[in-house]
Write a protein that holds these residues in place. Structure first.
Motif, PDB file in Angstrom:
ATOM      1  N   LYS A  86       0.806  -1.220   0.000  1.00  0.00           N
ATOM      2  CA  LYS A  86       0.000   0.000   0.000  1.00  0.00           C
ATOM      3  C   LYS A  86       0.844   1.278   0.000  1.00  0.00           C
ATOM      4  N   LEU A  87       2.113   1.165  -0.391  1.00  0.00           N
ATOM      5  CA  LEU A  87       2.997   2.323  -0.321  1.00  0.00           C
ATOM      6  C   LEU A  87       2.538   3.475  -1.213  1.00  0.00           C
ATOM      7  N   VAL A  88       2.178   3.161  -2.436  1.00  0.00           N
ATOM      8  CA  VAL A  88       1.772   4.223  -3.372  1.00  0.00           C
ATOM      9  C   VAL A  88       0.492   4.882  -2.895  1.00  0.00           C
ATOM     10  N   THR A  89      -0.465   4.084  -2.465  1.00  0.00           N
ATOM     11  CA  THR A  89      -1.737   4.624  -1.980  1.00  0.00           C
ATOM     12  C   THR A  89      -1.531   5.452  -0.716  1.00  0.00           C
ATOM     13  N   ALA A  90      -0.699   4.950   0.186  1.00  0.00           N
ATOM     14  CA  ALA A  90      -0.451   5.649   1.449  1.00  0.00           C
ATOM     15  C   ALA A  90       0.259   6.979   1.237  1.00  0.00           C
ATOM     16  N   ASN A  91       1.016   7.095   0.144  1.00  0.00           N
ATOM     17  CA  ASN A  91       1.730   8.334  -0.170  1.00  0.00           C
ATOM     18  C   ASN A  91       1.089   9.058  -1.344  1.00  0.00           C
ATOM     19  N   ARG A  92      -0.215   8.962  -1.462  1.00  0.00           N
ATOM     20  CA  ARG A  92      -0.953   9.579  -2.562  1.00  0.00           C
ATOM     21  C   ARG A  92      -0.688  11.084  -2.652  1.00  0.00           C
ATOM     22  N   SER A  93      -0.626  11.739  -1.505  1.00  0.00           N
ATOM     23  CA  SER A  93      -0.446  13.188  -1.502  1.00  0.00           C
ATOM     24  C   SER A  93       0.905  13.606  -2.068  1.00  0.00           C
ATOM     25  N   ILE A  94       1.897  12.713  -1.992  1.00  0.00           N
ATOM     26  CA  ILE A  94       3.227  13.026  -2.515  1.00  0.00           C
ATOM     27  C   ILE A  94       3.334  12.669  -3.990  1.00  0.00           C
ATOM     28  N   VAL A  95       2.971  11.430  -4.329  1.00  0.00           N
ATOM     29  CA  VAL A  95       3.171  10.953  -5.704  1.00  0.00           C
ATOM     30  C   VAL A  95       2.254  11.640  -6.695  1.00  0.00           C
ATOM     31  N   SER A  96       1.153  12.220  -6.214  1.00  0.00           N
ATOM     32  CA  SER A  96       0.231  12.897  -7.127  1.00  0.00           C
ATOM     33  C   SER A  96       0.630  14.348  -7.411  1.00  0.00           C
ATOM     34  N   LYS A  97       1.598  14.874  -6.654  1.00  0.00           N
ATOM     35  CA  LYS A  97       1.979  16.278  -6.809  1.00  0.00           C
ATOM     36  C   LYS A  97       3.381  16.460  -7.391  1.00  0.00           C
ATOM     37  N   VAL A  98       4.310  15.593  -6.982  1.00  0.00           N
ATOM     38  CA  VAL A  98       5.689  15.724  -7.463  1.00  0.00           C
ATOM     39  C   VAL A  98       6.160  14.370  -7.966  1.00  0.00           C
ATOM     40  N   TYR A  99       7.130  14.413  -8.902  1.00  0.00           N
ATOM     41  CA  TYR A  99       7.679  13.147  -9.379  1.00  0.00           C
ATOM     42  C   TYR A  99       8.672  12.595  -8.369  1.00  0.00           C
ATOM     43  N   LEU A 100       8.507  11.332  -8.098  1.00  0.00           N
ATOM     44  CA  LEU A 100       9.394  10.626  -7.187  1.00  0.00           C
ATOM     45  C   LEU A 100       9.462   9.174  -7.638  1.00  0.00           C
TER      46      LEU A 100
END
Length: 260
Positions: A86-100
């Motif tokens: 669930k890493l991507v879902t849990a960090n939705r606020s980060i991955v949806s705003k900046v590239y990482l």
């Protein structure tokens, strides 16, 4: 792989900062703070030692040390795998705003869990001194075994991160599989002594965690050489799965935001 290496270098500061922040947040509202990183595995070791020694009457030399080694390795491995789904879902606020690069999230979790594992292994050292466990030069083989554990953990974590974005129930499946794998990995018992041959040999060769835990106990407690052939084979498998996982992440990471 060149892109992967460059991204690791580029985002290493973020990875370390995120890991430190995660560790601080875990103990922010706890009265015992970081002491829980010692108490948690220690209490589980006491419980499993009681179950093994009193309930099942299984006598093993240096039993608390024996169980603690297995439990520390398992906590790191299972913790990283369960969190990766669930890493991507849990960090939705980060991955949806900046590239990482999404595998950076795995590194952050591995550093966090690895730090706690190292604290727990410091207790193993103290216990080995207290129980007067004899040691020799083979103890240095713990380091390459630990590196193999890290590679294999990253390999499975990278695959689970990718498929966890698309398969909603994968987290539940992973939890069930890990519960089964816990009892098949010899965390609280010796596979070689408790499982009849040739099933014990088959279990050790087919289960990387059982093999690694058994090998670490051999070099730390029993002063014997591990079986390097299956270890090297699993190391190669770990490298191969890591390459596949990284390739999948790079190929599909732009679509992760749309799915979540």
């Amino acid at each position: 792989m060149i892109r992967f290496i460059n991204d690791v270098k580029k985002y290493r500061n973020y990875t370390v900062y995120a890991a430190k922040s995660s560790l601080k947040s875990e103990v922010a509202n706890s009265h015992l703070s970081w002491l829980w990183w010692i108490l948690d595995p220690l209490l589980f070791m006491i419980v499993y030692s009681f179950v093994s020694l009193i309930v099942f009457q299984k006598k093993e030399p240096y039993l608390p040390v024996f169980i603690f080694i297995g439990f520390n390795c398992w906590n790191f491995f299972s913790g990283c795998l369960q969190q990766s789904v669930k890493l991507v879902t849990a960090n939705r606020s980060i991955v949806s705003k900046v590239y990482l690069p999404k595998f950076v999230l795995i590194f952050e979790r591995m550093i966090t869990n690895g730090f706690k594992m190292m604290i727990a292994f410091s207790i193993v050292v103290i216990m080995m001194i207290g129980y007067r466990v004899p040691i020799d030069w083979k103890i240095v083989l713990f380091l390459p075994l630990l590196f193999m554990l890290v590679v294999i953990t990253f390999a499975f974590s990278s695959l689970l991160l990718h498929f966890g974005v698309y398969v909603e129930d994968l987290a539940n499946v992973t939890t069930v599989v890990l519960k089964l794998a816990f009892y098949m990995s010899g965390i609280i018992y010796s596979i070689e002594k408790r499982v009849p041959y040739p099933y014990s040999s088959l279990l050790l060769k087919c289960n990387p965690m059982a093999l690694l835990v058994d090998s670490m106990r051999k070099v730390l407690i029993y002063r014997t050489m591990p079986d390097w052939s299956p270890l090297l084979l699993w190391f190669v498998v770990g490298i191969l799965f890591s390459v596949i996982g990284i390739h999948n992440i790079y190929k599909h990471e732009n679509s992760y935001v749309k799915v979540i």
